[in-house]
Design a protein around this motif. Structure first.
Motif, PDB file in Angstrom:
ATOM      1  N   GLN A  15      -2.951   7.826   1.236  1.00 14.89           N
ATOM      2  CA  GLN A  15      -4.369   7.601   1.523  1.00 14.89           C
ATOM      3  C   GLN A  15      -4.648   6.118   1.730  1.00 14.89           C
ATOM      4  OE1 GLN A  15      -6.892   9.986   1.941  1.00 14.89           O
ATOM      5  NE2 GLN A  15      -7.977   8.199   2.694  1.00 14.89           N
ATOM      6  N   ARG A  16      -4.027   5.271   0.924  1.00 14.79           N
ATOM      7  CA  ARG A  16      -4.209   3.821   1.080  1.00 14.79           C
ATOM      8  C   ARG A  16      -3.662   3.357   2.428  1.00 14.79           C
ATOM      9  NH1 ARG A  16      -5.781   1.331  -3.691  1.00 14.79           N
ATOM     10  NH2 ARG A  16      -5.665   2.702  -5.488  1.00 14.79           N
ATOM     11  N   VAL A  17      -2.506   3.871   2.827  1.00 14.66           N
ATOM     12  CA  VAL A  17      -1.935   3.524   4.136  1.00 14.66           C
ATOM     13  C   VAL A  17      -2.872   4.005   5.249  1.00 14.66           C
ATOM     14  CG1 VAL A  17      -0.050   4.000   5.749  1.00 14.66           C
ATOM     15  CG2 VAL A  17       0.452   3.433   3.353  1.00 14.66           C
ATOM     16  N   TYR A  18      -3.347   5.229   5.140  1.00 12.85           N
ATOM     17  CA  TYR A  18      -4.274   5.779   6.137  1.00 12.85           C
ATOM     18  C   TYR A  18      -5.502   4.878   6.276  1.00 12.85           C
ATOM     19  CZ  TYR A  18      -7.708   8.854   8.296  1.00 12.85           C
ATOM     20  OH  TYR A  18      -8.686   9.364   9.120  1.00 12.85           O
ATOM     21  N   ASP A  19      -6.072   4.473   5.147  1.00 15.55           N
ATOM     22  CA  ASP A  19      -7.249   3.599   5.176  1.00 15.55           C
ATOM     23  C   ASP A  19      -6.953   2.295   5.901  1.00 15.55           C
ATOM     24  OD1 ASP A  19      -8.707   5.515   3.796  1.00 15.55           O
ATOM     25  OD2 ASP A  19      -8.504   4.508   1.852  1.00 15.55           O
ATOM     26  N   ILE A  20      -5.792   1.709   5.644  1.00  9.93           N
ATOM     27  CA  ILE A  20      -5.417   0.463   6.306  1.00  9.93           C
ATOM     28  C   ILE A  20      -5.222   0.680   7.804  1.00  9.93           C
ATOM     29  CG2 ILE A  20      -3.541  -1.232   6.548  1.00  9.93           C
ATOM     30  CD1 ILE A  20      -3.266  -1.125   3.488  1.00  9.93           C
ATOM     31  N   LEU A  21      -4.599   1.804   8.169  1.00 12.02           N
ATOM     32  CA  LEU A  21      -4.322   2.059   9.585  1.00 12.02           C
ATOM     33  C   LEU A  21      -5.572   2.410  10.388  1.00 12.02           C
ATOM     34  CD1 LEU A  21      -1.002   4.125   9.394  1.00 12.02           C
ATOM     35  CD2 LEU A  21      -1.287   1.669   9.823  1.00 12.02           C
ATOM     36  N   ALA A  40       0.834  -1.211   0.000  1.00 13.16           N
ATOM     37  CA  ALA A  40       0.000   0.000   0.000  1.00 13.16           C
ATOM     38  C   ALA A  40       0.864   1.255   0.000  1.00 13.16           C
ATOM     39  CB  ALA A  40      -0.935   0.003   1.201  1.00 13.16           C
ATOM     40  N   ALA A  41       2.020   1.185   0.660  1.00 14.58           N
ATOM     41  CA  ALA A  41       2.889   2.350   0.816  1.00 14.58           C
ATOM     42  C   ALA A  41       3.791   2.620  -0.386  1.00 14.58           C
ATOM     43  CB  ALA A  41       3.754   2.183   2.070  1.00 14.58           C
ATOM     44  N   GLU A  42       3.833   1.738  -1.357  1.00 13.97           N
ATOM     45  CA  GLU A  42       4.724   1.915  -2.502  1.00 13.97           C
ATOM     46  C   GLU A  42       4.147   2.933  -3.479  1.00 13.97           C
ATOM     47  OE1 GLU A  42       5.355  -2.029  -4.003  1.00 13.97           O
ATOM     48  OE2 GLU A  42       6.765  -2.495  -2.392  1.00 13.97           O
ATOM     49  N   CYS A  43       4.751   4.107  -3.507  1.00 17.49           N
ATOM     50  CA  CYS A  43       4.268   5.211  -4.349  1.00 17.49           C
ATOM     51  C   CYS A  43       4.211   4.839  -5.822  1.00 17.49           C
ATOM     52  CB  CYS A  43       5.151   6.434  -4.177  1.00 17.49           C
ATOM     53  SG  CYS A  43       5.044   7.175  -2.559  1.00 17.49           S
ATOM     54  N   HIS A  44       5.227   4.132  -6.316  1.00 17.00           N
ATOM     55  CA  HIS A  44       5.257   3.817  -7.748  1.00 17.00           C
ATOM     56  C   HIS A  44       4.124   2.873  -8.152  1.00 17.00           C
ATOM     57  CE1 HIS A  44       7.648   0.543  -5.973  1.00 17.00           C
ATOM     58  NE2 HIS A  44       7.148  -0.177  -6.954  1.00 17.00           N
ATOM     59  N   ALA A  45       3.517   2.193  -7.180  1.00 15.10           N
ATOM     60  CA  ALA A  45       2.419   1.282  -7.505  1.00 15.10           C
ATOM     61  C   ALA A  45       1.096   2.034  -7.678  1.00 15.10           C
ATOM     62  CB  ALA A  45       2.269   0.232  -6.406  1.00 15.10           C
ATOM     63  N   TRP A  46       1.047   3.258  -7.189  1.00 15.39           N
ATOM     64  CA  TRP A  46      -0.180   4.053  -7.248  1.00 15.39           C
ATOM     65  C   TRP A  46       0.070   5.310  -8.067  1.00 15.39           C
ATOM     66  CZ3 TRP A  46      -3.078   0.397  -5.819  1.00 15.39           C
ATOM     67  CH2 TRP A  46      -2.698  -0.463  -4.809  1.00 15.39           C
ATOM     68  N   LYS A  47      -0.912   6.152  -8.119  1.00 17.68           N
ATOM     69  CA  LYS A  47      -0.823   7.375  -8.918  1.00 17.68           C
ATOM     70  C   LYS A  47       0.280   8.304  -8.416  1.00 17.68           C
ATOM     71  CE  LYS A  47      -3.863  11.100  -9.489  1.00 17.68           C
ATOM     72  NZ  LYS A  47      -5.220  11.587  -9.452  1.00 17.68           N
ATOM     73  N   ASP A  48       0.354   8.511  -7.107  1.00 15.78           N
ATOM     74  CA  ASP A  48       1.357   9.413  -6.538  1.00 15.78           C
ATOM     75  C   ASP A  48       1.457   9.211  -5.026  1.00 15.78           C
ATOM     76  OD1 ASP A  48      -0.949  10.600  -5.513  1.00 15.78           O
ATOM     77  OD2 ASP A  48      -0.769  12.414  -6.705  1.00 15.78           O
ATOM     78  N   PHE A  58       7.595   9.149   2.857  1.00 18.54           N
ATOM     79  CA  PHE A  58       6.454   9.881   3.408  1.00 18.54           C
ATOM     80  C   PHE A  58       5.129   9.149   3.204  1.00 18.54           C
ATOM     81  CE2 PHE A  58       9.645  13.119   3.306  1.00 18.54           C
ATOM     82  CZ  PHE A  58       9.310  14.014   4.316  1.00 18.54           C
ATOM     83  N   SER A  59       5.135   8.007   2.530  1.00 21.23           N
ATOM     84  CA  SER A  59       3.876   7.330   2.222  1.00 21.23           C
ATOM     85  C   SER A  59       3.137   6.833   3.457  1.00 21.23           C
ATOM     86  CB  SER A  59       4.107   6.186   1.236  1.00 21.23           C
ATOM     87  OG  SER A  59       4.927   5.194   1.814  1.00 21.23           O
ATOM     88  N   THR A  60       3.832   6.616   4.567  1.00 26.69           N
ATOM     89  CA  THR A  60       3.159   6.201   5.802  1.00 26.69           C
ATOM     90  C   THR A  60       2.987   7.362   6.778  1.00 26.69           C
ATOM     91  OG1 THR A  60       5.229   5.579   6.903  1.00 26.69           O
ATOM     92  CG2 THR A  60       4.082   3.856   5.648  1.00 26.69           C
ATOM     93  N   VAL A  61       3.631   8.485   6.506  1.00 27.49           N
ATOM     94  CA  VAL A  61       3.648   9.618   7.442  1.00 27.49           C
ATOM     95  C   VAL A  61       2.298  10.336   7.451  1.00 27.49           C
ATOM     96  CG1 VAL A  61       4.720  11.871   7.883  1.00 27.49           C
ATOM     97  CG2 VAL A  61       6.139   9.903   7.258  1.00 27.49           C
ATOM     98  N   GLN A  62       1.755  10.507   8.637  1.00 23.75           N
ATOM     99  CA  GLN A  62       0.464  11.161   8.784  1.00 23.75           C
ATOM    100  C   GLN A  62       0.583  12.563   9.380  1.00 23.75           C
ATOM    101  OE1 GLN A  62      -2.287   9.510   7.487  1.00 23.75           O
ATOM    102  NE2 GLN A  62      -0.660   8.131   6.839  1.00 23.75           N
ATOM    103  N   LEU A  63       1.753  12.900   9.896  1.00 22.72           N
ATOM    104  CA  LEU A  63       1.968  14.211  10.516  1.00 22.72           C
ATOM    105  C   LEU A  63       3.370  14.700  10.166  1.00 22.72           C
ATOM    106  CD1 LEU A  63       0.709  16.314  12.466  1.00 22.72           C
ATOM    107  CD2 LEU A  63       1.729  15.024  14.340  1.00 22.72           C
ATOM    108  N   VAL A  64       3.455  15.893   9.596  1.00 25.99           N
ATOM    109  CA  VAL A  64       4.726  16.504   9.220  1.00 25.99           C
ATOM    110  C   VAL A  64       4.877  17.763  10.064  1.00 25.99           C
ATOM    111  CG1 VAL A  64       6.046  17.522   7.325  1.00 25.99           C
ATOM    112  CG2 VAL A  64       4.491  15.624   6.867  1.00 25.99           C
ATOM    113  N   LEU A  65       6.013  17.870  10.754  1.00 22.84           N
ATOM    114  CA  LEU A  65       6.235  19.005  11.647  1.00 22.84           C
ATOM    115  C   LEU A  65       7.559  19.688  11.340  1.00 22.84           C
ATOM    116  CD1 LEU A  65       5.269  16.341  13.720  1.00 22.84           C
ATOM    117  CD2 LEU A  65       4.518  18.384  14.880  1.00 22.84           C
TER     118      LEU A  65
END
Length: 185
Positions: A46-52, A32-40, A145-152
Protein backbone atom coordinates in the motif's frame (compact mmCIF):
# COMPACT_ATOMS: atom_id res chain seq x y z
CA UNK A 1 11.88 -6.03 -7.20
CA UNK A 2 13.63 -2.70 -7.79
CA UNK A 3 16.37 -2.23 -10.36
CA UNK A 4 18.54 0.79 -9.49
CA UNK A 5 20.22 1.20 -12.89
CA UNK A 6 16.94 1.06 -14.83
CA UNK A 7 15.23 3.47 -12.43
CA UNK A 8 18.18 5.88 -12.61
CA UNK A 9 18.19 5.71 -16.42
CA UNK A 10 14.51 6.62 -16.51
CA UNK A 11 14.73 9.37 -13.89
CA UNK A 12 17.90 10.93 -15.31
CA UNK A 13 17.18 10.60 -19.03
CA UNK A 14 13.40 11.07 -19.18
CA UNK A 15 12.59 13.03 -16.03
CA UNK A 16 15.85 15.04 -16.05
CA UNK A 17 16.83 14.34 -12.43
CA UNK A 18 20.43 14.20 -11.31
CA UNK A 19 21.97 10.83 -10.50
CA UNK A 20 22.12 11.81 -6.81
CA UNK A 21 18.41 12.60 -6.85
CA UNK A 22 17.65 9.30 -8.59
CA UNK A 23 19.58 7.49 -5.85
CA UNK A 24 17.49 9.28 -3.22
CA UNK A 25 14.28 8.38 -5.10
CA UNK A 26 15.42 4.74 -5.23
CA UNK A 27 16.11 4.70 -1.46
CA UNK A 28 12.69 6.25 -0.75
CA UNK A 29 10.87 3.58 -2.74
CA UNK A 30 13.07 0.78 -1.40
CA UNK A 31 12.31 1.82 2.20
CA UNK A 32 8.58 1.84 1.47
CA UNK A 33 8.84 -1.62 -0.09
CA UNK A 34 10.60 -3.28 2.87
CA UNK A 35 8.00 -5.59 4.42
CA UNK A 36 9.87 -6.01 7.71
CA UNK A 37 9.72 -2.24 8.24
CA UNK A 38 5.92 -2.27 8.18
CA UNK A 39 3.17 -4.43 9.59
CA UNK A 40 3.08 -6.87 6.66
CA UNK A 41 3.26 -7.30 2.88
CA UNK A 42 -0.09 -5.60 2.34
CA UNK A 43 1.01 -2.52 4.30
CA UNK A 44 4.31 -2.27 2.39
CA UNK A 45 2.49 -2.73 -0.92
CA UNK A 46 0.00 0.00 0.00
CA UNK A 47 2.86 2.39 0.79
CA UNK A 48 4.48 1.62 -2.58
CA UNK A 49 1.14 2.11 -4.34
CA UNK A 50 0.70 5.49 -2.64
CA UNK A 51 4.17 6.59 -3.76
CA UNK A 52 3.60 5.39 -7.33
CA UNK A 53 0.21 7.05 -7.72
CA UNK A 54 0.93 10.32 -5.95
CA UNK A 55 3.93 12.52 -6.34
CA UNK A 56 7.07 12.48 -4.23
CA UNK A 57 9.13 15.56 -3.49
CA UNK A 58 12.86 15.18 -3.93
CA UNK A 59 15.37 17.59 -2.43
CA UNK A 60 16.64 19.86 -5.17
CA UNK A 61 20.26 20.37 -6.06
CA UNK A 62 21.88 23.59 -4.89
CA UNK A 63 20.13 26.52 -6.57
CA UNK A 64 17.18 24.52 -7.96
CA UNK A 65 13.53 24.85 -7.03
CA UNK A 66 11.71 21.95 -5.39
CA UNK A 67 10.05 19.56 -7.89
CA UNK A 68 7.86 16.52 -7.62
CA UNK A 69 9.04 13.16 -8.85
CA UNK A 70 6.96 10.73 -10.88
CA UNK A 71 8.25 7.17 -10.74
CA UNK A 72 5.84 6.33 -13.55
CA UNK A 73 4.47 8.66 -16.21
CA UNK A 74 0.81 7.70 -15.92
CA UNK A 75 -0.34 10.41 -18.31
CA UNK A 76 2.02 9.36 -21.14
CA UNK A 77 2.57 5.59 -20.80
CA UNK A 78 4.93 5.38 -23.78
CA UNK A 79 7.40 7.65 -21.95
CA UNK A 80 8.09 4.80 -19.51
CA UNK A 81 10.71 2.10 -19.91
CA UNK A 82 9.25 -1.42 -19.94
CA UNK A 83 11.18 -4.64 -19.42
CA UNK A 84 10.15 -8.28 -19.18
CA UNK A 85 12.28 -10.86 -17.37
CA UNK A 86 11.87 -14.63 -17.35
CA UNK A 87 12.63 -16.96 -14.45
CA UNK A 88 13.80 -14.23 -12.06
CA UNK A 89 15.78 -15.86 -9.26
CA UNK A 90 14.65 -14.60 -5.82
CA UNK A 91 16.15 -15.90 -2.56
CA UNK A 92 13.72 -17.18 0.05
CA UNK A 93 13.64 -15.25 3.31
CA UNK A 94 16.42 -16.29 5.63
CA UNK A 95 18.13 -18.57 3.11
CA UNK A 96 21.22 -18.04 1.05
CA UNK A 97 20.73 -20.72 -1.58
CA UNK A 98 17.04 -21.63 -1.74
CA UNK A 99 15.29 -19.63 -4.44
CA UNK A 100 11.91 -19.10 -6.05
CA UNK A 101 11.56 -18.26 -9.72
CA UNK A 102 8.52 -16.31 -10.88
CA UNK A 103 8.01 -17.21 -14.55
CA UNK A 104 7.67 -13.67 -15.86
CA UNK A 105 8.20 -10.32 -14.14
CA UNK A 106 7.17 -7.08 -15.82
CA UNK A 107 9.16 -4.01 -14.85
CA UNK A 108 8.24 -0.39 -15.47
CA UNK A 109 11.13 2.04 -14.97
CA UNK A 110 12.96 -0.59 -12.91
CA UNK A 111 9.98 -1.37 -10.65
CA UNK A 112 8.51 -4.90 -10.65
CA UNK A 113 4.79 -4.20 -11.20
CA UNK A 114 3.44 -7.56 -12.39
CA UNK A 115 4.24 -11.24 -11.91
CA UNK A 116 2.91 -13.93 -14.22
CA UNK A 117 2.95 -17.64 -13.37
CA UNK A 118 2.40 -19.82 -16.45
CA UNK A 119 1.44 -23.49 -16.46
CA UNK A 120 1.19 -26.04 -19.24
CA UNK A 121 -2.31 -26.96 -20.44
CA UNK A 122 -2.46 -30.11 -18.27
CA UNK A 123 -1.88 -28.08 -15.07
CA UNK A 124 -4.72 -25.97 -13.71
CA UNK A 125 -4.49 -22.18 -13.58
CA UNK A 126 -5.51 -22.60 -9.93
CA UNK A 127 -2.09 -24.17 -9.28
CA UNK A 128 -0.38 -21.06 -10.67
CA UNK A 129 -2.60 -18.84 -8.50
CA UNK A 130 -1.80 -20.93 -5.40
CA UNK A 131 1.92 -20.85 -6.23
CA UNK A 132 1.90 -17.04 -6.44
CA UNK A 133 -0.09 -16.89 -3.18
CA UNK A 134 2.39 -19.22 -1.41
CA UNK A 135 5.29 -17.06 -2.54
CA UNK A 136 3.72 -14.08 -0.74
CA UNK A 137 3.74 -15.83 2.64
CA UNK A 138 6.29 -15.30 5.42
CA UNK A 139 9.35 -17.50 4.92
CA UNK A 140 8.97 -17.33 1.14
CA UNK A 141 9.54 -14.18 -0.98
CA UNK A 142 6.92 -11.67 0.25
CA UNK A 143 9.34 -8.76 -0.10
CA UNK A 144 9.50 -9.33 -3.83
CA UNK A 145 5.73 -8.76 -4.04
CA UNK A 146 5.85 -5.44 -2.15
CA UNK A 147 5.98 -3.44 -5.41
CA UNK A 148 3.77 -5.80 -7.45
CA UNK A 149 0.39 -4.36 -8.34
CA UNK A 150 -0.86 -7.15 -10.62
CA UNK A 151 -0.54 -10.91 -10.09
CA UNK A 152 -1.43 -13.19 -12.99
CA UNK A 153 -1.58 -16.92 -13.65
CA UNK A 154 -2.51 -18.74 -16.82
CA UNK A 155 -2.30 -21.72 -19.09
CA UNK A 156 -3.24 -22.36 -22.75
CA UNK A 157 -6.52 -24.15 -21.96
CA UNK A 158 -7.98 -21.87 -19.24
CA UNK A 159 -6.54 -18.51 -20.27
CA UNK A 160 -5.12 -15.83 -18.04
CA UNK A 161 -6.49 -14.92 -14.60
CA UNK A 162 -5.55 -11.90 -12.49
CA UNK A 163 -5.72 -10.38 -9.05
CA UNK A 164 -3.55 -8.30 -6.75
CA UNK A 165 -1.32 -9.35 -3.87
CA UNK A 166 -3.04 -11.40 -1.18
CA UNK A 167 -6.03 -12.06 -3.49
CA UNK A 168 -7.55 -15.44 -2.57
CA UNK A 169 -7.87 -17.93 -5.43
CA UNK A 170 -11.69 -17.66 -5.56
CA UNK A 171 -11.44 -13.90 -6.28
CA UNK A 172 -9.10 -14.13 -9.27
CA UNK A 173 -10.82 -13.00 -12.48
CA UNK A 174 -10.39 -14.35 -15.99
CA UNK A 175 -8.77 -11.86 -18.34
CA UNK A 176 -11.13 -10.78 -21.14
CA UNK A 177 -10.16 -8.85 -24.21
CA UNK A 178 -12.25 -5.73 -24.91
CA UNK A 179 -15.23 -6.18 -27.21
CA UNK A 180 -14.24 -5.42 -30.78
CA UNK A 181 -10.61 -6.43 -30.22
CA UNK A 182 -9.03 -7.91 -33.37
CA UNK A 183 -8.75 -11.39 -31.78
CA UNK A 184 -12.49 -11.44 -31.05
CA UNK A 185 -13.58 -10.51 -34.60
Amino acid sequence: NLLMKEMADYLCNKQHWSYRQSEEAFRTLKQAAECHAWKDLYDANQRVYDILTTFTTVRPEEGQIERTLEYIDWEHPYNNDFAVAEEVCVHREGTKYETRRPDIVIYVNGIALAIIELKRAAVSVAEGIRQNYRHQQDGEIPGYFSTVQLVLAGNPSEGLHYGTIKTPEKHFVRWKEPVGHADNA
